[in-house]
Design a protein around this motif. Structure first.
Motif, PDB file in Angstrom:
ATOM      1  N   ASN A  73      13.111   4.789   8.853  1.00  0.00           N
ATOM      2  CA  ASN A  73      12.134   3.972   8.134  1.00  0.00           C
ATOM      3  C   ASN A  73      12.172   4.273   6.639  1.00  0.00           C
ATOM      4  O   ASN A  73      12.901   5.163   6.185  1.00  0.00           O
ATOM      5  N   GLU A 108      10.070   5.589   4.607  1.00  0.00           N
ATOM      6  CA  GLU A 108       9.647   6.918   4.164  1.00  0.00           C
ATOM      7  C   GLU A 108      10.764   7.939   4.362  1.00  0.00           C
ATOM      8  O   GLU A 108      11.028   8.773   3.493  1.00  0.00           O
ATOM      9  N   THR A 159       1.102  -2.482  10.535  1.00  0.00           N
ATOM     10  CA  THR A 159       1.924  -2.662   9.341  1.00  0.00           C
ATOM     11  C   THR A 159       1.240  -2.177   8.064  1.00  0.00           C
ATOM     12  O   THR A 159       1.852  -2.142   7.005  1.00  0.00           O
ATOM     13  N   VAL A 219      -0.194   0.489   5.475  1.00  0.00           N
ATOM     14  CA  VAL A 219      -0.001   1.885   5.080  1.00  0.00           C
ATOM     15  C   VAL A 219       1.226   2.536   5.722  1.00  0.00           C
ATOM     16  O   VAL A 219       1.969   3.257   5.079  1.00  0.00           O
ATOM     17  N   VAL A 220       1.472   2.288   7.011  1.00  0.00           N
ATOM     18  CA  VAL A 220       2.583   2.958   7.689  1.00  0.00           C
ATOM     19  C   VAL A 220       3.929   2.457   7.165  1.00  0.00           C
ATOM     20  O   VAL A 220       4.047   1.297   6.775  1.00  0.00           O
ATOM     21  N   PRO A 221       4.945   3.347   7.115  1.00  0.00           N
ATOM     22  CA  PRO A 221       6.228   2.946   6.535  1.00  0.00           C
ATOM     23  C   PRO A 221       6.933   1.870   7.361  1.00  0.00           C
ATOM     24  O   PRO A 221       6.875   1.883   8.584  1.00  0.00           O
ATOM     25  N   LYS A 222       7.609   0.993   6.664  1.00  0.00           N
ATOM     26  CA  LYS A 222       8.326  -0.092   7.317  1.00  0.00           C
ATOM     27  C   LYS A 222       9.593   0.449   7.975  1.00  0.00           C
ATOM     28  O   LYS A 222      10.329   1.221   7.356  1.00  0.00           O
ATOM     29  N   PRO A 223       9.860   0.041   9.213  1.00  0.00           N
ATOM     30  CA  PRO A 223      11.093   0.517   9.849  1.00  0.00           C
ATOM     31  C   PRO A 223      12.339  -0.100   9.209  1.00  0.00           C
ATOM     32  O   PRO A 223      12.285  -1.215   8.695  1.00  0.00           O
TER      33      PRO A 223
END
Ligand code: SF4
Ligand code: SF4
Ligand code: SF4
Lengths: 449, 309
Positions: B73, B75, B131, B133-137
């Protein structure tokens, strides 16, 4: 405009998480979140695999508790192929699972959590770690490193691999135990039991008393609990039935394979972590601190709360002392650490019990299995909570569908609540420092996610 | 001051970090010679400053960087690039980092499909995939060297603690580390009798034939017993106490140290190895599983997309 304090990454835990504390214009906490940042999708990629291979695939879900996934998976595959492990195969699996609990608890308490207590929550981050402990208390550190290593090597010597194990197999176990192996393991476990008792005393005398206030209040919330017990209500780690307890002490018992009628998983848009809740309480899901709905906790504190008793003598003594002090169910979040040490004592005692059974060296360790269509649900108590694997196979014995509820996830909603509770009570008027932010993290670390 | 070391985990399971701890007592000694400047599993150094006030992800400068896990991802990618920038020598630790490892099995579908599936299980409430805040895959799981230059690879799932210690010690002493360059079979003491009468491989639904009271070197090679054993096509390194780890538990090898040659293909190599032993490779259920640990570098791709990347 408000401001966000970004604690990233959350450290001394397993995995990837971030804490975001939102402040309003007055510098008070308006909201706080624990974001789980990563997801791997294991359910998908075991599709199509021969089921007997899956226990050595899913162990890679977690390198800290690979035995738990390995064994829950083996049980699920037993179910798919309709095979019952031989009695000794069953015992060898439990033995390895309990031994893995021993290491895990030493690792968590001393390597991950202890720096906050031994060096203090406000000490500088550069020393507030296991290296700091090596410098501050070298004798203790050396002893801890030795004991954890001893536990890992016991597993490795007997079962080939300690991390990402392979010795559990559908129908039982891949190799029997020789008498020589048994004697070696017994001797080592007695050493570990001594260490466990030392650790318990050390914590009760030199650690917990210094932090009584913190333990009573930090991140404390009111929830229900989930764990595994036997028919008499005694704690079980390897098998038994599941027990949900409400905050008021009301109990619901149910068989593992009906988990989907009692539990469901809620999803929020801001975290990859799913949030299991007690569907059977018929109250829905809410993380409201004052009136949470459906939220229960799993892992050490939950297990000793739901159990009537512990089946081994020293651990039972500790449980009685604990209950007298904190009641049942105990809600203090930092009490997870205390409960963890009680379970450490239990795990050592239980390992000795198993090793002392005559048939543990029996040669008949694996029942014959044939790949076929079926469904199997396997569960164990992982260090971080009840772990459930549920597989369906086709006529070639390959996986067509899988569902997993991983130990840590049960505590995702409670961790969010504890973070919010800790942040709200610690941060006022925009005043905070590093030590205080570390305390918010301590509320997460207690759960050992 | 000692050698400065930074450590990061990407798309990993933390087993590689436990393997570092499993160095055991020699680790306590090593800790006297190295200074960890960043290692999230043990130490509280934060990306955005200790008060969470920073704007850019920061990792301290280090002489040696160790990275476990693949890249799946945004991050992971950001952290990896920061590690590369700040570390003089970058080590890819564990088979996830070197070859994608187990999580790269998802490359047969793609990350998106795997994530979607996780939120559509029977116990999950009806929902959208998270979707915010969480990192995009990324589209798939990458090995570390597909994204940045890597100076040294140390595969294994988990890697062998003794080899980790050897690499770190060698770097401290300024010499080349001694890492085995052979196959698992070359480190295996089982009895081989030349070509057997096996024409098909068996699934591991029953135990191998051996006398548990007798040492490993009196057990017949598992491949010759008709079990699929990936020892011939897998890099050596797991052997401790005189035998490869799995073989010592009387269980066949599944290839977790990745290919013998860094850019080898465990699936093709194994099919060749079977063919040259007169074994019908069609008897292998789920052949793509032979890439169970090394599906990055474009080796495992979505089944229905034949061409393109
Ligand atoms: S290589 Fe193995 S031990 Fe290391 S992170 Fe990957 S799965 Fe875990
Ligand atoms: S094929 Fe397996 S059992 Fe046979 S020599 Fe190689 S590693 Fe050993
Ligand atoms: S025998 Fe094969 S699968 Fe087992 S640890 Fe060694 S390389 Fe990995």
């Amino acid at each position: 405009m408000g401001n966000v304090i970004n604690i990233q990454p959350v450290t001394r835990i397993e995995g990837h998480a971030r804490i975001a504390i939102h402040l309003d214009d007055d510098g008070n906490v308006s909201d706080a979140f624990l974001h789980i940042m990563s997801l791997r999708g294991f359910e998908k990629f075991i599709e199509g695999r021969p089921a007997e291979e899956v226990p050595r695939i899913v162990n890679r879900i977690c390198g800290i508790c690979p035995w738990m996934h390995h064994l829950a998976s083996n049980k699920a595959v037993d179910g798919c192929f309709g095979v019952t492990p031989t009695p000794t195969g069953h015992k060898l699996r439990e033995l390895c699972q309990i031994m893995a609990h021993i290491n895990d608890k030493i690792l968590h308490f001393f390597f991950l959590a202890a720096p906050d207590f031994v060096l203090g929550p406000d000490s500088d981050y550069s020393v507030r770690n296991v290296v700091g402990i090596v410098k501050e208390a070298p004798e203790l550190a050396t002893q801890v490193v030795k004991m954890r290593q001893l536990g890992q090597m016991m597993l490795e010597r007997f079962a080939g691999k300690a991390i990402h194990p392979i010795a559990g197999v559908v129908g039982g176990f891949a190799k029997p135990m020789t008498e020589e192996e048994r004697q070696g393991l017994l001797e080592d476990t007695r050493t570990l039991l001594d260490f466990a008792l030392f650790a318990m005393d050390f914590a009760k005398n030199s650690v917990f008393p210094k932090y009584e206030d913190v333990i009573a209040s930090l991140g404390t919330i009111t929830t229900g609990f989930l764990g595994t017990v036997d028919d008499s209500g005694a704690l079980r780690l390897y098998d038994g039935h599941l027990r949900l307890m409400k905050a008021d002490g009301t109990i619901t018992d149910f068989p593992v394979d009906q988990y989907d009628q009692y539990l469901a998983e809620h999803v929020e848009s801001w975290t990859y972590g799913k949030m299991p809740y007690a569907k059977c309480w018929d109250e829905g899901f809410s993380m409201d601190l004052a009136a949470p709905k459906g939220v229960y906790r799993a892992n050490t504190l939950a297990r000793i709360n739901v159990a009537e008793r512990l089946s081994t003598p020293r651990a039972q003594e500790e449980l009685e002392e604990f209950r007298e002090k904190f009641g049942r169910p105990a809600q203090g979040t930092l009490l997870y650490h205390w409960a963890r040490l009680i379970e450490l004592v239990y795990a050592c005692e239980r390992t000795i019990e198993l090793l002392e059974q005559d048939d543990i060296t029996d040669k008949n360790v694996r029942a014959k299995a044939e790949p076929k269509a079926g469904r199997g649900v396997g569960a164990v108590e992982a260090p971080r909570g009840t772990l459930i694997h549920d597989y369906t196979t086709d006529e070639d014995g390959c996986i067509v569908k899988a569902n997993m509820i991983v130990g840590t996830t049960h505590n995702i909603a409670p961790m969010n609540m504890s973070v919010k509770e800790a942040a709200t009570s610690l941060i006022r008027g925009g005043v905070y420092d590093e030590g205080l932010l570390n305390k918010v993290e301590m509320a997460v670390r207690a759960y050992d996610p | 001051m000692g050698v400065r070391v930074a450590e990061e985990w990407l798309h990993s399971c933390s087993g590689c970090e436990i393997a570092i701890l499993n160095i055991g007592e020699p680790l306590v000694e090593l800790l006297g010679q190295i200074d960890f400047v960043h290692i999230p599993v043990l130490m509280d150094h934060k990306y955005y400053g200790q008060m969470g006030e920073g704007e850019e992800l920061e990792i301290p400068e280090a002489d040696v960087g160790i990275v476990s896990g693949g890249v799946a991802n945004e991050e992971h990618l950001e952290v990896l690039e920061a590690m590369r920038k700040q570390c003089k020598i970058l080590i890819a630790l564990g088979t996830c980092a070197t070859h994608g490892g187990l999580p790269a099995l998802i490359n047969s579908w793609g990350m998106e499909e795997g994530i979607k599936n996780s939120y559509a299980t029977p116990t999950t409430d009806k929902c959208q995939v998270p979707t915010d805040v969480v990192p995009k895959p990324l589209d798939r799981v990458y090995a570390v060297d597909e994204k940045v230059k890597v100076d040294l690879i140390l595969p294994g799932c988990p890697p062998n603690p003794q080899l980790i210690a050897e690499v770190v010690t060698a770097l401290i002493e300024g010499r080349d580390p001694v890492i085995p360059g052979k196959s698992v079979c070359d480190t295996c003491p089982t009895r081989r009798e030349g070509k057997g009468d096996v024409s098909k491989v068996r699934r591991f639904v029953q135990n191998a034939d051996y006398d548990p009271e007798k040492p490993i070197d009196e057990m017949r090679c598992l491949l010759e017993q008709g079990f699929m054993c990936m020892g011939p096509v897998t890099a050596a390194g797991c052997a401790r106490r005189g035998a490869p780890s799995c073989i010592s538990a009387r269980v066949p090898c599944r290839g977790c140290f990745g290919p013998v040659r860094r850019d080898g293909n465990q699936m093709l190599d194994m099919m060749n190895a079977l063919a040259s032993n007169g074994i019908d490779f069609k008897s292998v259920v789920d052949r793509r599983s032979l890439l169970r640990f090394s599906g990055a570098h474009g080796l495992l791709r979505p089944i229905n997309k034949k061409s393109g990347k």
